[in-house]
Design an enzyme around this catalytic site. Structure first.
Site, short mmCIF file in Angstrom:
data_model
loop_
_atom_site.label_atom_id
_atom_site.label_comp_id
_atom_site.label_asym_id
_atom_site.label_seq_id
_atom_site.Cartn_x
_atom_site.Cartn_y
_atom_site.Cartn_z
CB SER A 1 50.78 43.88 30.68
OG SER A 1 50.10 43.09 31.46
CB SER B 1 42.77 35.87 29.63
OG SER B 1 43.74 34.59 29.45
CD GLN C 1 49.66 44.79 38.11
OE1 GLN C 1 48.50 44.88 37.96
NE2 GLN C 1 49.95 43.26 38.45
N GLY C 2 53.47 47.75 37.03
CA GLY C 2 54.28 47.58 35.78
C GLY C 2 54.60 46.32 35.09
CD GLU D 1 45.42 41.40 39.50
OE1 GLU D 1 45.06 42.27 38.58
OE2 GLU D 1 46.50 40.85 39.26
CD GLU E 1 40.67 32.62 26.78
OE1 GLU E 1 39.60 32.82 26.13
OE2 GLU E 1 40.79 33.37 27.51
#
Length: 395
Positions: A129, A380, A126-127, A244, A382
């Site tokens: 981030s 995350s 997976q590209g 995901e 958050e």
């Protein structure tokens, strides 16, 4: 409290359990129980066994090789894989890029890529981030410029999991630098052995090599490797990330760890008594089990809701599962560390110890450190709370 499943569902669970006993190699299972790395060859061999059975892409629509199972059957299958344990199907291919291709790709792309994903002829990574675009993914700066019938891609991706094994990458690239940042992104796939691609390892705190940096320098990619429409990549990325997060609570993983803690706590002694007899430790372990049971029930409610409405869309409430699932996984590794104490250090550092078979403790500390990441990846905690506030509570 035992959860109630129908006779058909219980029979299905027994079928899955028998299949695992008959087909998972003892060596691979032992590695997974002890938290040791499983080789690429072992995983691919196992996934091809699953594919031959027709179970490697079980969640896909029937026309692309899926099983047509109910949402509860999918839940049971995933849980049994995690508890046995055995590697779950490669998420980057089966759970991420595969659904994007069969939902948004053209017929030629479906015909070419989907069978190869199912049989793991291509290992995907997976590209998404980048060094300056993690949770704020829409700030990505990797560019894809069209020149004649090709894309020329330049940029950098990071935290690219298992890219050292990968043949293919699905990549978010900025194709319209003048558009609003969410609107100028495209979803492009290409081979990792393309000229101009450099993969560099990142050593994580547990000493392992799981993630990588990927540098893209004038990488030439055929224009037809664009999935869906140009500049619609953000829409596809949201779709992918929703998939995901489905099942990301990993209840089965935490169940297996709790089982292991109980087993080991009967053997490991503290002040001459087994750890399992320590009242404080037992209280912590009981609380962890109660929290895990609550998580399991919540996940089953969400699974039942998906089955009832049958719209195939990820439930935003799955963000609750992501948060609590991360906490359960981290808590289990904390209890393992507490229980094993100084024996969590690498076994070759205390060869004179009278405690036999120190080898089985060697991966407890690395597993503890590695699991600090689970509250970050896949969105995350958050970010998940923001999703809950907006999409669930309507704030």
């Amino acid at each position: 409290m035992d959860l109630v499943f129908t006779e058909e569902e219980q029979a299905f669970r027994q079928e899955v359990q028998q299949f695992l006993r008959d087909n998972v190699s003892p060596q691979m299972r032992r590695k997974m129980i002890e938290g040791r790395p499983v080789s690429k060859e072992e995983m691919v061999t196992w996934w091809r066994i699953l594919n031959k059975k027709g179970w490697n892409v079980s969640s896909w629509p029937r026309e692309y090789g899926g099983t047509g199972w109910s949402t509860v059957q999918h839940y049971i299958f995933r849980e049994e894989l995690q508890m046995y344990p055995a590697p779950t199907p490669l998420a980057f291919g089966v759970g991420m890029v595969g659904p994007v291709i069969y939902t948004f790709g053209n017929e030629a792309q479906k015909k070419h890529y989907l069978p190869r994903i199912a049989n793991v002829d291509d290992w995907w990574c997976q590209g998404f981030s980048e060094p300056g675009a993690g949770s704020d993914l829409a700030s990505l700066t990797t560019k894809a410029e069209r020149r004649d019938d090709k894309w020329i891609i330049n940029g950098q991706k990071t935290w690219t999991t298992l890219a050292q094994h990968a043949d293919m990458i699905f990549c978010l690239c900025r194709t319209d630098p003048h558009a609003k940042k969410q609107m100028g992104i495209s979803f492009i796939v290409f081979c990792l052995d393309s000229k101009g691609v450099t993969v560099r390892p990142i050593q994580t705190i547990d000493g392992g090599h799981e993630v990588n940096e990927v540098f893209l320098d004038d990488v030439e990619v055929p224009f037809d490797n664009l999935i869906g429409e140009e500049n619609k990549g953000w829409e596809y990325a949201k779709f992918l990330l929703g998939n995901e997060r489905s099942g990301i609570a990993r209840v089965g993983v935490s169940k297996e760890r709790i089982r292991r803690i109980k087993q080991m706590a009967s053997d490991v002694k503290n002040r001459g008594r087994p750890m399992i007899e320590d009242p404080t430790f037992r209280e912590k372990l009981a609380f962890a089990e109660i929290e895990l049971k609550a998580l399991e029930l919540t996940e089953l409610r969400i699974v039942a809701d998906q089955g009832k409405h049958g719209n195939g869309k990820p439930n935003p409430a799955s963000s609750m599962l992501k948060i609590k699932g991360s906490q359960s996984q981290q808590t289990a590794t904390e209890h393992l560390m507490e229980m094993i104490g100084p024996f969590a250090a690498p076994y070759n550092e205390h060869p004179e110890s009278s405690y036999e078979a120190m080898d089985w403790t060697a991966q407890i500390a690395p597993s503890y450190f590695n699991n600090r990441k689970v509250s970050i990846y896949g969105g995350s905690d958050e970010i998940q709370r923001n999703i809950i506030a907006k999409a669930v509570l309507g704030l």
